[in-house]
Write an enzyme that holds these catalytic residues in place. Structure first.
Site, mmCIF file in Angstrom:
data_model
loop_
_atom_site.group_PDB
_atom_site.id
_atom_site.type_symbol
_atom_site.label_atom_id
_atom_site.label_comp_id
_atom_site.label_asym_id
_atom_site.label_seq_id
_atom_site.Cartn_x
_atom_site.Cartn_y
_atom_site.Cartn_z
ATOM 1 N N PRO A 120 49.168 32.275 43.704
ATOM 2 C CA PRO A 120 49.908 32.097 44.960
ATOM 3 C C PRO A 120 51.426 32.302 44.848
ATOM 4 O O PRO A 120 52.134 32.012 45.798
ATOM 5 C CB PRO A 120 49.599 30.647 45.335
ATOM 6 C CG PRO A 120 49.470 29.962 44.006
ATOM 7 C CD PRO A 120 48.858 30.978 43.070
ATOM 8 N N GLY A 121 51.920 32.771 43.736
ATOM 9 C CA GLY A 121 53.317 33.190 43.724
ATOM 10 C C GLY A 121 54.292 32.340 42.940
ATOM 11 O O GLY A 121 55.509 32.533 43.040
ATOM 12 N N SER A 122 53.803 31.406 42.123
ATOM 13 C CA SER A 122 54.744 30.566 41.362
ATOM 14 C C SER A 122 55.668 31.437 40.522
ATOM 15 O O SER A 122 56.882 31.233 40.485
ATOM 16 C CB SER A 122 53.993 29.625 40.433
ATOM 17 O OG SER A 122 53.143 28.814 41.178
ATOM 18 N N LYS A 123 55.055 32.419 39.848
ATOM 19 C CA LYS A 123 55.876 33.203 38.924
ATOM 20 C C LYS A 123 56.628 34.316 39.648
ATOM 21 O O LYS A 123 57.749 34.649 39.270
ATOM 22 C CB LYS A 123 55.011 33.726 37.780
ATOM 23 C CG LYS A 123 54.554 32.532 36.937
ATOM 24 C CD LYS A 123 53.344 32.732 36.133
ATOM 25 C CE LYS A 123 52.827 31.433 35.599
ATOM 26 N NZ LYS A 123 51.584 30.962 36.217
ATOM 27 N N ASP A 141 47.872 41.051 44.064
ATOM 28 C CA ASP A 141 46.695 40.229 43.758
ATOM 29 C C ASP A 141 45.497 40.880 44.443
ATOM 30 O O ASP A 141 45.638 41.653 45.378
ATOM 31 C CB ASP A 141 46.868 38.778 44.236
ATOM 32 C CG ASP A 141 45.999 37.807 43.457
ATOM 33 O OD1 ASP A 141 46.486 37.181 42.491
ATOM 34 O OD2 ASP A 141 44.789 37.681 43.804
ATOM 35 N N ASP A 168 42.996 45.845 43.232
ATOM 36 C CA ASP A 168 42.506 45.503 41.901
ATOM 37 C C ASP A 168 43.563 45.916 40.878
ATOM 38 O O ASP A 168 43.892 47.097 40.750
ATOM 39 C CB ASP A 168 41.183 46.237 41.644
ATOM 40 C CG ASP A 168 40.506 45.757 40.370
ATOM 41 O OD1 ASP A 168 41.214 45.304 39.447
ATOM 42 O OD2 ASP A 168 39.269 45.816 40.303
ATOM 43 N N CYS A 239 46.389 30.205 31.094
ATOM 44 C CA CYS A 239 46.439 28.747 30.944
ATOM 45 C C CYS A 239 45.135 28.287 30.314
ATOM 46 O O CYS A 239 44.511 27.346 30.779
ATOM 47 C CB CYS A 239 46.712 28.063 32.276
ATOM 48 S SG CYS A 239 45.512 28.451 33.547
HETATM 49 C C1 LIG Z 1 46.162 32.522 37.030
HETATM 50 S S1 LIG Z 1 46.071 33.112 38.633
HETATM 51 C C2 LIG Z 1 47.678 33.709 38.931
HETATM 52 C C3 LIG Z 1 48.690 32.651 39.248
HETATM 53 C C4 LIG Z 1 50.018 33.234 39.661
HETATM 54 N N1 LIG Z 1 50.541 34.139 38.665
HETATM 55 C C5 LIG Z 1 51.040 32.152 39.944
HETATM 56 O O1 LIG Z 1 51.814 31.834 39.037
HETATM 57 O O2 LIG Z 1 51.080 31.637 41.057
HETATM 58 C C6 LIG Z 1 45.145 34.568 38.478
HETATM 59 C C7 LIG Z 1 45.108 35.452 39.708
HETATM 60 O O3 LIG Z 1 44.467 36.682 39.363
HETATM 61 C C8 LIG Z 1 43.874 37.193 40.513
HETATM 62 N N2 LIG Z 1 42.924 38.252 40.088
HETATM 63 C C9 LIG Z 1 41.660 38.124 39.635
HETATM 64 N N3 LIG Z 1 41.147 39.343 39.373
HETATM 65 C C10 LIG Z 1 42.110 40.252 39.658
HETATM 66 C C11 LIG Z 1 42.179 41.667 39.613
HETATM 67 N N4 LIG Z 1 41.142 42.412 39.184
HETATM 68 N N5 LIG Z 1 43.318 42.259 40.030
HETATM 69 C C12 LIG Z 1 44.372 41.531 40.462
HETATM 70 N N6 LIG Z 1 44.351 40.180 40.528
HETATM 71 C C13 LIG Z 1 43.244 39.554 40.126
HETATM 72 C C14 LIG Z 1 43.251 35.973 41.166
HETATM 73 O O4 LIG Z 1 43.015 36.198 42.535
HETATM 74 C C15 LIG Z 1 44.321 34.905 40.898
HETATM 75 O O5 LIG Z 1 45.164 34.776 42.006
#
Ligand SMILES: C[S@@+](CC[C@H](N)C(=O)[O-])C[C@H]1O[C@@H](n2cnc3c(N)ncnc32)[C@H](O)[C@@H]1O
Lengths: 317, 151
Positions: A120-123, A141, A168, A239
């Protein structure tokens, strides 16, 4: 702090016991504690000093997170999440260790940065703050619902130089090779580093989950690397604690892309652990020791794995 | 997403409205303006727009700063934050009213407001446009997801 008792499946316990260099009791103790409440001050909207003074006036107690530039533990006061300062976007709630991803990326104002798994955008909001309105942050995403949350957070924080894409991430690098100065791949993972935030993670986990997800992670990491300009830098973070999702993925990238090199990571203020050099008969690339692991029992918060990869100038993808 | 850049005519109209309503003389002149659904105006840098034009599956670009409709121009919280120093007059709120504002509850427009729109300010932070009703109260246009929840 509140204590609850957590029970882990035999399979998960067996895995954790196999990790070298970890005391299971301390880890269980850390898993049983809720994550500390922590915020990042959003310097796109205010200065650190001004924000601290506003929050303190409202009765909040703030303590600097030693390994971050803008992160603070917060306690006291009314519910900060429902405060005017949060709604206006002066502060962003984020885990203390999660803040390291953007800190380690060496973002410079003017950079073109790709955050491949951004919701959701923290980073992404953190990166935007480091860009100081110069350069561009592309936050991507795959999930429609999560992109909505990403868009809301980017708006609230006040990011003007952003592009949000919904695709993707595994095909990004093929479509847009050598385009970005910095890439973050904060990959989807089994989340074993944040069990204290969500105990259901522990219930859902099996060895198969880590095996399956590691293939997706490799696809994302290679794509992110291909999107990087020669001389560019990339952070791979998860994580989780499982080597199949961490060391194995990074090691595989080093095998597949000869212009990919690991840089040493060093963090002040929190204990970091050495990565695993082998796991169940697999031997990882010798440079893997340049990565770091952070355990919940050391940070008092999340567990993470970080790798910093550079694309050498002059190499071919 | 098809990117609709504001042409110079539309830009002029928006700038004129921003000046007439809020006394703003520089409405994001160093930025590109993009128009999306329901008269939403987004601002971004030309570099960002350029990069967006070569990317696929773009969901959104830049920052939502205002809404431009026949009946006027309203500023989002972020739009007003950017323009805060330029606003000719703002409704200065105390803490209690600022919280009401962020709950999207009407607030007494104690100071005289010249038109039907007013931007509220608390501790120096601009908090978007409110529409002043016949009852002399300002009705904040805070989107649902930005509101402080009621008890
Ligand atoms: C660990 S979370 C990311 C958290 C985010 N970086 C933050 O700090 O708010 C992993 C993210 O990867 C996305 N994801 C999963 N498969 C993906 C893909 N093939 N391509 C792009 N994003 C993908 C998920 O929807 C999820 O939002």
């Amino acid at each position: 702090m509140e204590h609850r008792r957590i029970t882990l499946s035999e399979q998960l316990l067996a895995f954790l016991r196999e990790l070298p260099d970890i005391d299971i009791d301390s880890l269980m103790e850390a898993y049983s504690r809720p994550l500390p409440s922590s915020i990042r001050i959003n310097t796109l909207k205010t200065s650190v000093e001004r924000c601290l003074s506003l929050l303190r006036e409202d009765g909040y107690l703030l303590e600097k997170i030693p390994w971050t530039r803008y992160g603070y533990y917060v306690s006291g006061g009314d519910n900060l999440a429902e405060s005017i300062w949060h709604m206006l976007g002066l502060v962003y709630f984020q885990g203390p260790v999660s803040m390291l991803a953007a800190e380690l990326l060496d973002v410079e104002p003017g950079n073109y940065v790709l955050d491949l798994c951004a919701a959701p955008g923290s980073k992404s909001t953190h990166i935007a703050q480091l860009l100081q309105e110069r350069g561009v942050i592309v936050a991507n995403d795959i999930s429609v619902d999560r992109v909505k949350a990403l868009a809301s957070n980017m708006q609230k924080v006040g990011v003007i130089n952003s592009i949000i894409t919904l695709r993707d991430g595994r095909i990004f690098g093929k479509r847009h090779p050598s385009m970005f100065d910095r890439v973050l791949v904060d990959a989807p993972c089994s989340s074993l580093g944040i069990i204290s935030k969500d105990w259901s993670v522990a219930k859902r986990w099996s060895e198969k989950v880590s095996e399956r997800i590691s293939r997706l992670q490799l696809g994302l990491l290679i794509s992110g690397f291909d999107a990087l300009k020669p001389g560019g830098k990339m952070i791979y973070s998860t994580c989780t604690l499982h080597p199949l999702e961490n060391e194995a993925v990074v090691s595989e990238l080093l095998e597949k892309r000869e212009d990919a090199k690991l840089e040493n990571l060093h963090v002040e203020g929190v204990k970091t652990r050495k990565p695993l050099e082998e796991w169940k008969g697999m031997t990882f690339h010798p440079d893997i020791r340049r990565c770091i692991r952070i355990y919940p029992c050391d940070s008092g918060a999340e567990g993470f794995f970080f790798a910093k990869i550079v694309k050498q100038d002059g190499g071919g993808a | 997403m098809k990117i609709r850049r504001a042409d110079s005519e539309l830009r002029q109209q928006i700038e004129h409205e921003a000046n007439r309503t809020y006394g703003v003389s520089d409405f994001f002149s160093n930025y590109e303006l993009i128009i999306s659904g329901e008269g939403r105006v987004r601002a971004t840098t030309s570099e960002t727009l350029q990069l967006a034009s070569i990317l696929k599956k773009v969901d959104s670009i830049g920052l939502y700063v205002a809404k431009y409709r026949k009946w006027g121009l309203t500023l989002s919280i972020e739009g007003s934050h950017y323009l805060c120093q330029q606003l000719k007059s703002t409704l200065e709120l105390d803490r209690e009213d600022a919280i009401r504002w962020m709950m999207a509850a009407p607030v007494e427009a104690r100071q005289k407001t010249s038109g039907k729109f007013v931007v509220a300010r608390y501790q120096g932070f601009c908090m978007g446009t409110g529409v002043v009703g016949r009852d002399g109260r300002a009705y904040p246009q805070v989107p649902k997801w930005r509101r402080i929840p009621e008890e």
